[in-house]
Write an enzyme that holds these catalytic residues in place. Structure first.
Site, PDB file in Angstrom:
ATOM      1  N   TRP A 127       0.877  -1.188   0.000  1.00  0.00           N
ATOM      2  CA  TRP A 127       0.000   0.000   0.000  1.00  0.00           C
ATOM      3  C   TRP A 127       0.908   1.230   0.000  1.00  0.00           C
ATOM      4  O   TRP A 127       1.776   1.347   0.878  1.00  0.00           O
ATOM      5  CB  TRP A 127      -0.857  -0.049   1.272  1.00  0.00           C
ATOM      6  CG  TRP A 127      -1.843   1.053   1.437  1.00  0.00           C
ATOM      7  CD1 TRP A 127      -2.743   1.503   0.507  1.00  0.00           C
ATOM      8  CD2 TRP A 127      -2.065   1.829   2.627  1.00  0.00           C
ATOM      9  NE1 TRP A 127      -3.501   2.509   1.053  1.00  0.00           N
ATOM     10  CE2 TRP A 127      -3.108   2.732   2.341  1.00  0.00           C
ATOM     11  CE3 TRP A 127      -1.483   1.850   3.899  1.00  0.00           C
ATOM     12  CZ2 TRP A 127      -3.586   3.639   3.286  1.00  0.00           C
ATOM     13  CZ3 TRP A 127      -1.964   2.754   4.833  1.00  0.00           C
ATOM     14  CH2 TRP A 127      -2.996   3.643   4.524  1.00  0.00           C
ATOM     15  N   ASP A 209      -0.296  -5.813   9.682  1.00  0.00           N
ATOM     16  CA  ASP A 209      -1.320  -4.834   9.343  1.00  0.00           C
ATOM     17  C   ASP A 209      -2.580  -5.566   8.866  1.00  0.00           C
ATOM     18  O   ASP A 209      -2.560  -6.234   7.833  1.00  0.00           O
ATOM     19  CB  ASP A 209      -0.769  -3.913   8.236  1.00  0.00           C
ATOM     20  CG  ASP A 209      -1.742  -2.813   7.866  1.00  0.00           C
ATOM     21  OD1 ASP A 209      -2.772  -2.657   8.549  1.00  0.00           O
ATOM     22  OD2 ASP A 209      -1.473  -2.089   6.876  1.00  0.00           O
ATOM     23  N   ALA A 211      -5.999  -4.683   7.591  1.00  0.00           N
ATOM     24  CA  ALA A 211      -6.974  -3.697   7.119  1.00  0.00           C
ATOM     25  C   ALA A 211      -8.232  -4.375   6.578  1.00  0.00           C
ATOM     26  O   ALA A 211      -9.246  -3.715   6.375  1.00  0.00           O
ATOM     27  CB  ALA A 211      -6.357  -2.814   6.047  1.00  0.00           C
ATOM     28  N   LYS A 244     -13.256  -1.305   6.772  1.00  0.00           N
ATOM     29  CA  LYS A 244     -13.919  -2.113   5.751  1.00  0.00           C
ATOM     30  C   LYS A 244     -14.871  -3.134   6.348  1.00  0.00           C
ATOM     31  O   LYS A 244     -15.986  -3.313   5.874  1.00  0.00           O
ATOM     32  CB  LYS A 244     -12.870  -2.842   4.898  1.00  0.00           C
ATOM     33  CG  LYS A 244     -12.215  -1.981   3.838  1.00  0.00           C
ATOM     34  CD  LYS A 244     -11.063  -1.183   4.356  1.00  0.00           C
ATOM     35  CE  LYS A 244     -10.499  -0.296   3.252  1.00  0.00           C
ATOM     36  NZ  LYS A 244      -9.414   0.546   3.728  1.00  0.00           N
TER      37      LYS A 244
END
Ligand code: LMR
Length: 395
Positions: A127, A209, A211, A244
């Site tokens: 990212w 991470d 997400a 999300k």
């Protein structure tokens, strides 16, 4: 003073969002930023979230400060999502943060506080915002390790370990917990396990991470890789986002977690996370985390939320299947079959800048550099147009 400033370099994904908004073509297809959309192209508030908001509205009788590490019960629930319901929370420290990005920033500031000359190792590709959020923005050095083989669509596991063998003790290895952004390709459980041993031997610190928790194979399944790695590791950091999976993008809900075999160390780290928050923004915003905590502490709301998440995941995986089947039909090849078996919101199509420009200019289709598409932003009704355009620009 400010006259000397040049305009900033805007993050590529955010810049693309602005271009999409400015495009007035009615049939445009926006596959840029990672946002889930339904078949009507909407990103509705999830039912569990609405219900939790109603309950909060009815019961909340004060807006007084909560504290530097935010909602303690929220932090516990997030930690249990990561480590399992029976995890020993005394071996963890956590701080509610403004989104997954806020959690990443708190953790990178923690690294800087503990060891300013640590290097942060990022996957290539990753990212784009990882570079500034974890590196230049906080003043830590960044190196990259190879991650993805564009020809085979597989993880370059041996190359990754070879690169990381150059890392020095206490360097930080950033890993995508599931649904790797942008490739959609995750390590196998065996690879996570092997990497855990390797990282432990070298004295490196993982920062995982998350997400897209729940968008891969399921809430429980998506943490298995990380848990296999953690078995070998004395101290690790985890950044979790609720943007999300709870659809609370703009409410900025995330959590920074430190897991250690040393309870005292975990608590000291938690204290530092709070102190870091205090010197940046003082305290995280309450509302979104209170909503998530309300859902996770209520069996009925948790059930509704899990059903909604399962539906979203199923829809994204269904879109992957249909898109790759359409490309197989149009090309008569299996060149694009990988789209179906990747996981999460994104797929990396491996397009060059000319192909991306042709998609934009000739077809009003917006994809991120390298050809990353947000599959979760696609509608069934647009698959044919997208597939035809993709075949045209890559032929
Ligand atoms: C993305 O990669 O599109 C998402 O993580 C949203 C963002 O902030 O970039």
């Amino acid at each position: 003073m400010f006259q000397n400033l040049q305009p900033p370099t805007v993050d590529a994904i955010i810049a693309l969002m602005a271009k999409v908004n400015a495009d007035e073509r009615a049939d445009k297809i926006d596959l840029s930023v990672g946002i889930y959309k339904d078949e009507e192209g909407r990103t509705p508030v999830m039912k569990a979230v609405s219900e939790a908001e109603d309950r909060l509205h009815a019961s909340q009788d004060t807006k007084k400060y909560v504290g530097m590490t935010g909602d303690v019960e929220f932090n516990k629930e997030m930690t249990k999502l990561m480590l399992g319901a029976d995890a020993d929370l005394s071996l963890t420290g956590a701080a509610q943060a403004p989104g997954g990005s806020g959690a990443l920033r708190l953790l990178s500031e923690l690294v800087k506080t503990a060891k300013a000359d640590a290097t942060v190792w990022l996957s290539d590709p990753t990212w784009p915002n990882h570079h500034s959020l974890l590196g230049s923005g906080v003043g830590l050095a960044v190196e990259v390790y190879p991650y993805f083989d564009y020809d085979t669509q597989n993880v370059r596991f041996d190359d990754m370990c070879a690169a990381l063998s150059k890392a020095k003790k206490d360097d930080v290895v950033v890993l995508h917990g599931c649904c790797h952004n942008p490739t959609g390709r995750d390590m196998s459980i065996e690879q996570w396990d092997t990497l855990g041993k390797f990282i432990a031997e070298k004295g490196l610190i993982p920062l995982i991470d998350f997400a897209y928790l729940g968008f891969g194979d399921g809430l429980d399944e998506d943490v298995l890789g990380m848990q296999a790695l953690l078995k070998h590791i004395p101290t690790a950091m985890i950044a979790v986002s609720c943007s999300k999976n709870f659809g609370v993008y703009r409410d900025r809900v995330g959590c920074a977690i430190v897991v250690s075999d040393d309870a005292e160390l975990a608590k000291v780290c938690q204290g530092h996370l709070g102190a870091i928050a205090r010197r940046i923004y003082s305290m995280p915003p309450d509302h979104g985390a209170a909503v998530v905590r309300t859902i996770l502490q209520d069996a009925e709301l948790t059930k509704i939320w899990k059903e909604e998440l399962t539906e979203m995941r199923g829809r994204v995986n269904g879109l992957r299947e249909e898109f790759s089947a359409k490309l197989r039909e149009l090309t008569g090849t299996n060149k694009w079959d990988f789209i179906a078996n990747q996981r999460g919101m994104f797929t990396l199509l491996g397009l060059n800048d000319d192909e991306i420009a042709a998609l934009r200019d000739d077809h009003a289709i917006y994809v991120v550099k390298g050809g990353r598409i947000n599959v979760a932003g696609l509608q069934q009704s647009k698959i044919e147009k997208l597939a035809k355009a993709l075949v045209e620009v890559t032929s």
